[in-house]
Write a protein that holds these residues in place. Structure first.
Motif, short mmCIF file in Angstrom:
data_model
loop_
_atom_site.label_atom_id
_atom_site.label_comp_id
_atom_site.label_asym_id
_atom_site.label_seq_id
_atom_site.Cartn_x
_atom_site.Cartn_y
_atom_site.Cartn_z
N GLN A 3 1.04 -1.41 0.12
CA GLN A 3 -0.02 0.13 0.18
C GLN A 3 1.03 1.52 -0.16
O GLN A 3 2.12 1.57 0.80
CB GLN A 3 -1.00 0.23 0.95
N THR A 6 -0.70 8.68 0.58
CA THR A 6 -0.90 9.42 -0.32
C THR A 6 0.41 10.47 -0.75
O THR A 6 0.27 10.69 -2.28
CB THR A 6 -2.16 10.64 0.59
N HIS A 33 -1.26 4.91 -12.76
CA HIS A 33 -2.42 5.67 -12.31
C HIS A 33 -2.62 4.36 -11.05
O HIS A 33 -2.33 3.91 -11.23
CB HIS A 33 -3.34 5.49 -13.70
N ASP A 34 -3.47 5.19 -10.09
CA ASP A 34 -3.74 4.14 -9.30
C ASP A 34 -5.03 3.35 -9.54
O ASP A 34 -5.65 2.96 -10.20
CB ASP A 34 -3.73 5.09 -7.46
N ALA A 35 -5.39 2.67 -8.09
CA ALA A 35 -6.36 1.79 -8.69
C ALA A 35 -7.10 1.89 -8.58
O ALA A 35 -8.31 1.61 -9.30
CB ALA A 35 -6.95 0.49 -7.51
N ASP A 36 -7.34 3.83 -8.68
CA ASP A 36 -9.21 4.45 -8.66
C ASP A 36 -8.80 4.98 -9.86
O ASP A 36 -10.33 5.68 -10.68
CB ASP A 36 -9.43 5.03 -7.72
N GLY A 37 -7.41 4.79 -10.68
CA GLY A 37 -7.44 5.67 -11.99
C GLY A 37 -7.18 7.05 -12.24
O GLY A 37 -7.25 7.38 -12.90
N VAL A 38 -6.35 7.22 -10.30
CA VAL A 38 -6.05 8.83 -10.48
C VAL A 38 -4.60 8.61 -10.71
O VAL A 38 -4.35 7.57 -10.49
CB VAL A 38 -6.14 8.70 -8.83
#
Ligand SMILES: [Zn+2]
Ligand SMILES: [Zn+2]
Length: 89
Positions: A3, A6, A33-38
């Motif tokens: 993990q 931020t 991109h992180d897991a949320d697409g950010v």
């Protein structure tokens, strides 16, 4: 995959060890991109980046004939090798 905090994702601290980063010495690990697409901009300090690059190059060389012979690194091996050298400065 461990993990990332931020702060790590924003490139404010080392993505490997969590050390504070100086803009002049930080190694840019490229956009991702992180897991949320950010969109994120992970960065690392030189010692951690060099260690990670070496491990990646050694793992890569298992499947890559040119990289097993250190004098004939392929493009990927050469890129890892460049990061390793940066880390030693
Ligand atoms: Zn570090
Ligand atoms: Zn290779």
């Amino acid at each position: 995959m461990y993990q990332l905090t931020t702060q790590m994702l924003a490139g404010r601290v080392c993505a490997y060890g969590g050390e504070d980063l100086e803009t002049e010495t930080a190694v840019d690990l490229g956009e991702a991109h992180d897991a949320d697409g950010v969109l994120i901009f992970p960065r690392a300090c030189h010692p951690c980046a060099a260690k990670a690059a070496k491990a990646a190059r050694v793992a890569h060389a298992d499947d890559c004939a040119p990289c097993r012979d250190k004098r004939t690194l392929c493009e990927i091996g050469a890129a890892f090798s460049r990061i390793e050298r940066t880390g030693r400065q």
